[in-house]
Design a protein around this motif. Structure first.
Motif, PDB file in Angstrom:
ATOM      1  N   TYR A  94      72.806  37.654  27.028  1.00 11.03           N
ATOM      2  CA  TYR A  94      71.848  38.629  27.559  1.00 11.03           C
ATOM      3  C   TYR A  94      72.069  39.998  26.906  1.00 11.03           C
ATOM      4  O   TYR A  94      71.123  40.634  26.442  1.00 11.03           O
ATOM      5  CB  TYR A  94      72.013  38.722  29.084  1.00 11.03           C
ATOM      6  N   ARG A  95      73.318  40.419  26.865  1.00 11.55           N
ATOM      7  CA  ARG A  95      73.639  41.725  26.270  1.00 11.55           C
ATOM      8  C   ARG A  95      73.285  41.778  24.790  1.00 11.55           C
ATOM      9  O   ARG A  95      72.748  42.772  24.309  1.00 11.55           O
ATOM     10  CB  ARG A  95      75.143  41.993  26.413  1.00 11.55           C
ATOM     11  N   ARG A  96      73.629  40.700  24.095  1.00  7.73           N
ATOM     12  CA  ARG A  96      73.375  40.668  22.653  1.00  7.73           C
ATOM     13  C   ARG A  96      71.886  40.753  22.370  1.00  7.73           C
ATOM     14  O   ARG A  96      71.437  41.496  21.498  1.00  7.73           O
ATOM     15  CB  ARG A  96      73.988  39.394  22.059  1.00  7.73           C
ATOM     16  N   GLN A  97      71.098  39.982  23.146  1.00  8.66           N
ATOM     17  CA  GLN A  97      69.642  39.997  22.936  1.00  8.66           C
ATOM     18  C   GLN A  97      69.056  41.364  23.275  1.00  8.66           C
ATOM     19  O   GLN A  97      68.148  41.843  22.617  1.00  8.66           O
ATOM     20  CB  GLN A  97      68.985  38.882  23.750  1.00  8.66           C
ATOM     21  N   ARG A  98      69.595  41.987  24.321  1.00  6.28           N
ATOM     22  CA  ARG A  98      69.101  43.319  24.688  1.00  6.28           C
ATOM     23  C   ARG A  98      69.381  44.322  23.579  1.00  6.28           C
ATOM     24  O   ARG A  98      68.582  45.204  23.298  1.00  6.28           O
ATOM     25  CB  ARG A  98      69.801  43.804  25.974  1.00  6.28           C
ATOM     26  N   ALA A  99      70.563  44.184  22.957  1.00  8.85           N
ATOM     27  CA  ALA A  99      70.966  45.155  21.934  1.00  8.85           C
ATOM     28  C   ALA A  99      70.196  44.974  20.631  1.00  8.85           C
ATOM     29  O   ALA A  99      69.909  45.936  19.932  1.00  8.85           O
ATOM     30  CB  ALA A  99      72.465  45.033  21.672  1.00  8.85           C
ATOM     31  N   THR A 100      69.836  43.708  20.311  1.00  3.58           N
ATOM     32  CA  THR A 100      69.229  43.472  18.998  1.00  3.58           C
ATOM     33  C   THR A 100      67.715  43.326  19.038  1.00  3.58           C
ATOM     34  O   THR A 100      67.033  43.629  18.087  1.00  3.58           O
ATOM     35  CB  THR A 100      69.802  42.187  18.361  1.00  3.58           C
ATOM     36  N   ASN A 101      67.177  42.851  20.169  1.00  2.75           N
ATOM     37  CA  ASN A 101      65.748  42.570  20.171  1.00  2.75           C
ATOM     38  C   ASN A 101      65.143  42.850  21.534  1.00  2.75           C
ATOM     39  O   ASN A 101      64.863  41.942  22.295  1.00  2.75           O
ATOM     40  CB  ASN A 101      65.534  41.091  19.781  1.00  2.75           C
ATOM     41  N   ALA A 102      65.007  44.132  21.839  1.00  2.00           N
ATOM     42  CA  ALA A 102      64.433  44.472  23.131  1.00  2.00           C
ATOM     43  C   ALA A 102      63.161  45.286  22.921  1.00  2.00           C
ATOM     44  O   ALA A 102      63.224  46.472  22.613  1.00  2.00           O
ATOM     45  CB  ALA A 102      65.434  45.262  23.956  1.00  2.00           C
ATOM     46  N   PRO A 103      61.980  44.660  23.072  1.00  2.00           N
ATOM     47  CA  PRO A 103      60.734  45.408  22.856  1.00  2.00           C
ATOM     48  C   PRO A 103      60.610  46.640  23.756  1.00  2.00           C
ATOM     49  O   PRO A 103      60.024  47.640  23.359  1.00  2.00           O
ATOM     50  CB  PRO A 103      59.647  44.375  23.199  1.00  2.00           C
ATOM     51  N   ALA A 104      61.208  46.570  24.952  1.00  2.00           N
ATOM     52  CA  ALA A 104      61.127  47.732  25.845  1.00  2.00           C
ATOM     53  C   ALA A 104      61.844  48.925  25.219  1.00  2.00           C
ATOM     54  O   ALA A 104      61.400  50.067  25.340  1.00  2.00           O
ATOM     55  CB  ALA A 104      61.754  47.416  27.202  1.00  2.00           C
ATOM     56  N   GLN A 105      62.972  48.639  24.510  1.00  2.00           N
ATOM     57  CA  GLN A 105      63.679  49.728  23.836  1.00  2.00           C
ATOM     58  C   GLN A 105      62.784  50.327  22.750  1.00  2.00           C
ATOM     59  O   GLN A 105      62.759  51.526  22.534  1.00  2.00           O
ATOM     60  CB  GLN A 105      64.970  49.220  23.175  1.00  2.00           C
ATOM     61  N   GLN A 106      62.038  49.441  22.045  1.00  2.00           N
ATOM     62  CA  GLN A 106      61.124  49.908  20.993  1.00  2.00           C
ATOM     63  C   GLN A 106      60.061  50.833  21.580  1.00  2.00           C
ATOM     64  O   GLN A 106      59.697  51.843  20.989  1.00  2.00           O
ATOM     65  CB  GLN A 106      60.434  48.721  20.299  1.00  2.00           C
ATOM     66  N   LEU A 107      59.584  50.461  22.776  1.00  2.00           N
ATOM     67  CA  LEU A 107      58.552  51.266  23.451  1.00  2.00           C
ATOM     68  C   LEU A 107      59.088  52.668  23.740  1.00  2.00           C
ATOM     69  O   LEU A 107      58.445  53.674  23.423  1.00  2.00           O
ATOM     70  CB  LEU A 107      58.124  50.574  24.748  1.00  2.00           C
ATOM     71  N   PHE A 108      60.282  52.735  24.322  1.00  2.00           N
ATOM     72  CA  PHE A 108      60.865  54.037  24.639  1.00  2.00           C
ATOM     73  C   PHE A 108      61.120  54.840  23.373  1.00  2.00           C
ATOM     74  O   PHE A 108      60.970  56.043  23.350  1.00  2.00           O
ATOM     75  CB  PHE A 108      62.191  53.871  25.397  1.00  2.00           C
ATOM     76  N   LYS A 109      61.513  54.112  22.326  1.00  2.00           N
ATOM     77  CA  LYS A 109      61.811  54.802  21.074  1.00  2.00           C
ATOM     78  C   LYS A 109      60.546  55.422  20.490  1.00  2.00           C
ATOM     79  O   LYS A 109      60.539  56.578  20.060  1.00  2.00           O
ATOM     80  CB  LYS A 109      62.434  53.809  20.093  1.00  2.00           C
ATOM     81  N   SER A 110      59.433  54.647  20.478  1.00  2.00           N
ATOM     82  CA  SER A 110      58.219  55.170  19.847  1.00  2.00           C
ATOM     83  C   SER A 110      57.522  56.228  20.707  1.00  2.00           C
ATOM     84  O   SER A 110      56.995  57.188  20.193  1.00  2.00           O
ATOM     85  CB  SER A 110      57.253  54.040  19.492  1.00  2.00           C
TER      86      SER A 110
END
Length: 365
Positions: free
Chosen positions: A305-321
């Protein structure tokens, strides 16, 4: 302005854009087997969570807990809209301020300024709504439930899971499916309990985004520089009919409208990042405690779960953009260690009591 067709961020644009993305990616309908698998997982999860947190189970609702990707869009779009609208409002206000300033300097412009401001508000709202819709559509392909993003998206908070995405998540794992479903049900139901019984956390997360939006100030020189660069690379012959929005989305990502970040905005982002990490870390501790030795693969599941969150989390991409925010995996791990230590030093009740006081800062974590 909210309500009616005057929303700063048009909800129908967000929903329609997101649904178009989902239809391109595909969304499997829910079958009777899905329903029974998810119901069983939640039944077990609720029993185990009663021993791992003082927050009681969320009130039973008649709405289904096994949902498709399309259902997920319908369920969460209002929550996404309410969470992200302050950004559109902040950007509109900043541009209105610029136009008022320009009008004050020119009598000719003064009369037509109202119409120009209205048009720009609509344009900015549609632009952010399209980008938000595209991001939500992308997230629907990997979100396992409504709360794995760590945001309060459902009112009232209730746990739901997307079987299609859990199957995708567990592809190639040599772990019994029952364990995988219970693991996701534990995390999802834990966060739903947290939001349902601590409504102030919902306000706390949203107020950080409101504070950030309120601080948006636009650097005209930067816009002029970047707009000139954008137009010099713009070739109408290469545009297909659908890419008009894309040109401006790229512009938004590359900072044509990037506000100059103020210390207040940096503080708002730090507050938001820490709150999201605390929700994630608390869910991790509660899930681990609830599972105990009843899920032999719990350590492995947490790590995946942690690894997937760190490498491929679309929600993180949303916050980033949209916000320029990147929630660091390190902070989430520190938050998890914090909650575990709080529980070990005293007990479950003392750990959960922290939510009703002053939350620790990133430095304190």
């Amino acid at each position: 302005v909210t309500g009616g067709t005057n929303e700063t961020l048009p909800k129908n644009v967000v929903r329609d854009t997101a649904k178009k993305i989902v239809q391109l990616q595909g969304s499997q309908p829910i079958g009777t087997k899905d329903v029974s698998v998810i119901e069983n997982a939640f039944e077990i999860a609720d029993l185990w969570l009663n021993e791992a947190t003082v927050f009681p189970a969320t009130e039973a609702t008649t709405s289904p807990r096994a949902i498709s990707r399309l259902d997920w869009i319908d369920l969460t779009v209002a929550g996404w809209h309410d969470t992200m609208e302050p950004l559109a409002t902040g950007l509109s206000s900043a541009i209105s301020g610029l136009l008022d300033q320009a009008a004050g300097e020119s009598d000719e412009l003064n009369g037509s300024m109202g119409a120009i401001t209205g048009l720009l508000r609509t344009f900015i709202g549609s632009m952010i709504a399209t980008q938000l819709g595209q991001a939500i559509g992308a997230i629907s392909a990997s979100a396992t439930g409504a709360h794995d993003v760590g945001l309060p998206l459902l009112e009232p908070a209730q746990p739901v899971l997307i079987p299609e995405n859990i199957e995708l998540w567990s592809k190639d794992l040599e772990i019994p499916k029952t364990e995988i479903y219970i693991f996701h049900a534990l995390r999802e139901a834990a966060i739903a309990r947290l939001f349902a019984h601590n409504p102030w956390i919902v306000s706390y997360i949203r107020s950080a985004i409101v504070d950030y939006g309120r601080g948006i100030h636009i650097d005209m020189d930067a816009i002029q520089r970047q707009a000139e660069e954008l137009m010099s690379n713009f070739d109408p012959a290469q545009q297909n009919p659908e890419s008009g929005e894309n040109t401006f989305s790229i512009a938004l990502n590359n900072g044509v409208f990037t506000p100059e970040e103020t210390p207040a905005q940096r503080a708002a982002l730090s507050k938001l990042e820490t709150a999201l990490a605390l929700v994630d870390g608390w869910a991790d501790d509660v899930t681990t405690l609830a599972a105990g030795d009843r899920l032999p693969a719990i350590s492995q599941l947490r790590e995946i779960y942690r690894r997937q969150r760190a490498t491929n989390a679309p929600a993180q991409q949303l916050f980033k953009s949209l916000l320029g925010l990147q929630v660091s995996p390190r902070l989430a791990r520190e938050a998890s260690a914090f909650w575990q230590k709080a529980r070990e030093l005293k007990d479950i009740s003392a750990r959960d009591q922290i939510w009703s006081g002053i939350l620790p800062s990133a430095d304190e974590l």
